[in-house]
Design an enzyme around this catalytic site. Structure first.
Site, PDB file in Angstrom:
ATOM      1  N   SER A  46      -8.528 -11.058   9.232  1.00 47.19           N
ATOM      2  CA  SER A  46      -9.991 -11.139   9.110  1.00 47.19           C
ATOM      3  C   SER A  46     -10.547 -10.027   8.226  1.00 47.19           C
ATOM      4  O   SER A  46     -11.697 -10.088   7.807  1.00 47.19           O
ATOM      5  CB  SER A  46     -10.654 -11.110  10.495  1.00 47.19           C
ATOM      6  OG  SER A  46     -10.370  -9.894  11.149  1.00 47.19           O
ATOM      7  N   HIS A  47      -9.749  -8.990   7.917  1.00 43.38           N
ATOM      8  CA  HIS A  47     -10.227  -7.937   7.008  1.00 43.38           C
ATOM      9  C   HIS A  47      -9.345  -7.791   5.774  1.00 43.38           C
ATOM     10  O   HIS A  47      -9.404  -6.795   5.069  1.00 43.38           O
ATOM     11  CB  HIS A  47     -10.385  -6.603   7.757  1.00 43.38           C
ATOM     12  CG  HIS A  47     -11.560  -6.651   8.668  1.00 43.38           C
ATOM     13  ND1 HIS A  47     -11.481  -7.145   9.942  1.00 43.38           N
ATOM     14  CD2 HIS A  47     -12.857  -6.345   8.458  1.00 43.38           C
ATOM     15  CE1 HIS A  47     -12.680  -7.122  10.492  1.00 43.38           C
ATOM     16  NE2 HIS A  47     -13.535  -6.648   9.618  1.00 43.38           N
ATOM     17  N   ASP A 187     -13.318 -13.138  13.155  1.00 41.44           N
ATOM     18  CA  ASP A 187     -12.410 -13.996  13.926  1.00 41.44           C
ATOM     19  C   ASP A 187     -13.084 -15.311  14.317  1.00 41.44           C
ATOM     20  O   ASP A 187     -12.433 -16.352  14.391  1.00 41.44           O
ATOM     21  CB  ASP A 187     -11.907 -13.248  15.168  1.00 41.44           C
ATOM     22  CG  ASP A 187     -10.864 -12.207  14.804  1.00 41.44           C
ATOM     23  OD1 ASP A 187     -10.127 -12.431  13.835  1.00 41.44           O
ATOM     24  OD2 ASP A 187     -10.811 -11.159  15.467  1.00 41.44           O
TER      25      ASP A 187
HETATM   26  P1  NDP Z   1      -9.071  -6.672  18.555  1.00 44.17           P
HETATM   27  O1  NDP Z   1      -9.769  -7.228  19.729  1.00 44.17           O
HETATM   28  O2  NDP Z   1      -8.061  -7.526  17.881  1.00 44.17           O
HETATM   29  O3  NDP Z   1      -8.339  -5.320  18.956  1.00 44.17           O
HETATM   30  C1  NDP Z   1      -9.073  -4.228  19.418  1.00 44.17           C
HETATM   31  C2  NDP Z   1      -8.148  -3.080  19.732  1.00 44.17           C
HETATM   32  O4  NDP Z   1      -7.472  -3.352  20.934  1.00 44.17           O
HETATM   33  C3  NDP Z   1      -7.091  -2.846  18.677  1.00 44.17           C
HETATM   34  O5  NDP Z   1      -6.951  -1.483  18.436  1.00 44.17           O
HETATM   35  C4  NDP Z   1      -5.842  -3.458  19.279  1.00 44.17           C
HETATM   36  O6  NDP Z   1      -4.633  -2.825  18.856  1.00 44.17           O
HETATM   37  C5  NDP Z   1      -6.069  -3.219  20.758  1.00 44.17           C
HETATM   38  N1  NDP Z   1      -5.408  -4.212  21.573  1.00 44.17           N
HETATM   39  C6  NDP Z   1      -5.444  -5.557  21.452  1.00 44.17           C
HETATM   40  N2  NDP Z   1      -4.717  -6.134  22.411  1.00 44.17           N
HETATM   41  C7  NDP Z   1      -4.203  -5.138  23.170  1.00 44.17           C
HETATM   42  C8  NDP Z   1      -3.367  -5.086  24.321  1.00 44.17           C
HETATM   43  N3  NDP Z   1      -2.906  -6.186  24.894  1.00 44.17           N
HETATM   44  N4  NDP Z   1      -3.058  -3.877  24.820  1.00 44.17           N
HETATM   45  C9  NDP Z   1      -3.526  -2.737  24.270  1.00 44.17           C
HETATM   46  N5  NDP Z   1      -4.310  -2.719  23.169  1.00 44.17           N
HETATM   47  C10 NDP Z   1      -4.647  -3.911  22.639  1.00 44.17           C
HETATM   48  O7  NDP Z   1     -10.125  -6.153  17.444  1.00 44.17           O
HETATM   49  P2  NDP Z   1     -11.570  -6.742  17.124  1.00 44.17           P
HETATM   50  O8  NDP Z   1     -11.404  -8.186  16.863  1.00 44.17           O
HETATM   51  O9  NDP Z   1     -12.549  -6.314  18.134  1.00 44.17           O
HETATM   52  O10 NDP Z   1     -11.925  -5.990  15.764  1.00 44.17           O
HETATM   53  C11 NDP Z   1     -11.244  -6.354  14.599  1.00 44.17           C
HETATM   54  C12 NDP Z   1     -11.636  -5.477  13.453  1.00 44.17           C
HETATM   55  O11 NDP Z   1     -12.920  -5.793  12.977  1.00 44.17           O
HETATM   56  C13 NDP Z   1     -11.666  -3.976  13.712  1.00 44.17           C
HETATM   57  O12 NDP Z   1     -10.734  -3.416  12.821  1.00 44.17           O
HETATM   58  C14 NDP Z   1     -13.083  -3.546  13.376  1.00 44.17           C
HETATM   59  O13 NDP Z   1     -13.179  -2.280  12.727  1.00 44.17           O
HETATM   60  C15 NDP Z   1     -13.505  -4.640  12.420  1.00 44.17           C
HETATM   61  N6  NDP Z   1     -14.958  -4.781  12.341  1.00 44.17           N
HETATM   62  C16 NDP Z   1     -15.636  -4.260  11.257  1.00 44.17           C
HETATM   63  C17 NDP Z   1     -17.006  -4.386  11.150  1.00 44.17           C
HETATM   64  C18 NDP Z   1     -17.764  -3.758  10.024  1.00 44.17           C
HETATM   65  O14 NDP Z   1     -18.973  -3.831  10.017  1.00 44.17           O
HETATM   66  N7  NDP Z   1     -17.134  -3.123   9.069  1.00 44.17           N
HETATM   67  C19 NDP Z   1     -17.776  -5.131  12.158  1.00 44.17           C
HETATM   68  C20 NDP Z   1     -16.983  -5.563  13.286  1.00 44.17           C
HETATM   69  C21 NDP Z   1     -15.627  -5.428  13.346  1.00 44.17           C
HETATM   70  P3  NDP Z   1      -3.626  -3.584  17.848  1.00 44.17           P
HETATM   71  O15 NDP Z   1      -4.280  -3.480  16.509  1.00 44.17           O
HETATM   72  O16 NDP Z   1      -2.356  -2.842  17.952  1.00 44.17           O
HETATM   73  O17 NDP Z   1      -3.510  -5.009  18.325  1.00 44.17           O
END
Ligand code: NDP
Length: 330
Positions: A46-47, A187
């Site tokens: 997604s990024h 997403d």
């Molecule tokens: P996710 O829900 O995929 O993940 C959030 C965090 O939780 C990650 O660090 C992930 O680590 C961790 N995680 C996920 N599953 C587990 C698990 N089972 N146990 C432990 N840790 C876990 O991310 P989002 O969808 O919320 O966000 C995605 C991206 O979107 C982010 O990088 C965010 O910066 C970006 N974003 C940017 C915006 C902007 O304005 N620039 C706006 C909104 C979002 P891991 O990566 O190892 O899975």
């Protein structure tokens, strides 16, 4: 979905050539392309290239300066203000983060506010950079409204990501980087494109009722994660990245933005803390024992571990074929 395998080098070079053809100078193109390539490398589609058409649209509309030259103001020892010159965040961050790290390494804690900038990426690159310098990193930014505060049915907050990194000198840092909405908007867009349904609690349709249909949520609103608790954290992100960083709240960005498909102008706040200077010797062993105890629990994995594991695969990444065609046409 039909996909095409691309090497990481091919992804980076496609991004650089598309960005330079559409208004970026070399420094900005390389910084954005590196951010996109690292997202594809880590399995964060997604990024990755998915964002490239949006980056291009905002330069074509004249909203974003593809040749931005950031200006760093470091008059106070622990406070750094960075004017992004109306450019995309990656190049500004590349220029300013070393200054933030240096400040935290000498004062114990330093804060950087980034304004006049456009953030369209994940936040982990900035906090992970700090952790690689043996610093704790915290970063947040807001966007345009797409999330209803707890109790509301109307969008007011952005998806307002918050990222945190903890350094581990002998290992990969522990990093979380998360939207404060139940799902990141990217997403939801990917689910709409690929015909998937959404998990419960992701959002409301235009009628204000809960729905699992991504197309309905895109017409309606997303919800914060964890009800009123996530809503409070999203509010904190608005205050830190708009009021403290000196740029727009999400609702202000909405009024000012030209809706060209790219990001709205917004601020980012980044905090760097030196555990060596704040906690003193032994901080690493202490935290290391904590991570060992936590990881020993059945079912637990540390945040960031999935992305760091993905990095071990240096082979090709499967990229949506239609997206590649769209990008080549830009
Ligand atoms: P996710 O829900 O995929 O993940 C959030 C965090 O939780 C990650 O660090 C992930 O680590 C961790 N995680 C996920 N599953 C587990 C698990 N089972 N146990 C432990 N840790 C876990 O991310 P989002 O969808 O919320 O966000 C995605 C991206 O979107 C982010 O990088 C965010 O910066 C970006 N974003 C940017 C915006 C902007 O304005 N620039 C706006 C909104 C979002 P891991 O990566 O190892 O899975």
């Amino acid at each position: 979905m039909t996909t095409t395998p691309l090497t990481l080098a091919e992804i980076e070079s496609l991004a650089i050539s598309t960005l330079t053809k559409n208004g970026c100078d070399e420094a900005n193109a390389k910084a954005i392309a590196s951010t996109i390539t690292r997202a594809e490398r880590d399995g964060s589609a997604s990024h990755g290239l998915f964002r490239l058409p949006g980056y291009v649209k905002s330069m074509q509309s004249g909203k974003v300066n593809g040749k931005a030259i950031p200006v760093i103001d470091h008059k106070l020892a622990s406070v750094i203000a960075v004017d992004g010159d109306h450019g995309y965040a990656p190049y500004t961050l590349e220029c300013a983060l070393p200054e933030l790290a240096k400040a935290a390494q000498s004062t114990g804690i330093a804060v950087m506010r980034l304004y006049n900038s456009f953030h369209f990426a994940a936040l982990w690159p900035e906090v992970e950079y700090l952790a690689e310098q043996n610093l704790v990193g915290i970063a947040c930014t807001c966007f345009k409204p797409s999330v209803a505060p707890a109790g509301a049915k109307k969008a007011f907050f952005g998806t307002n990501p918050l990222a945190f990194a903890w350094p581990r000198p002998d290992s990969t840092p522990v990093v979380f980087d998360m939207a404060t909405s139940r799902l990141a908007k990217g997403d939801v867009m990917l689910a709409a494109r690929d015909g998937h349904t959404l998990p419960d609690g992701t959002g409301l349709g235009p009628d204000g009722e809960p729905t699992n249909d991504p197309n309905e949520v895109l017409k309606g609103v997303l919800l914060p994660f964890g009800g009123y608790k996530g809503s409070a954290i999203s509010m904190m992100v608005e205050l830190l990245s708009a009021a403290l960083a000196g740029d727009q709240f999400s609702y202000e960005a909405q009024k000012q933005d030209n809706n060209d498909g790219g990001p709205a102008r917004g601020g980012e706040l980044i905090i760097a803390i030196s555990p060596e200077l704040v906690a003193g010797a032994g901080w690493d062993d202490h935290a290391g024992s904590f991570f060992d105890e936590m990881s020993a629990l059945e079912g637990v994995r540390l945040p960031g571990a999935r992305r760091h594991d993905n990095r071990k695969d240096t082979g090709t990444r499967q990229v949506n074929t239609a997206l590649i065609e769209t990008i080549k046409g830009l």
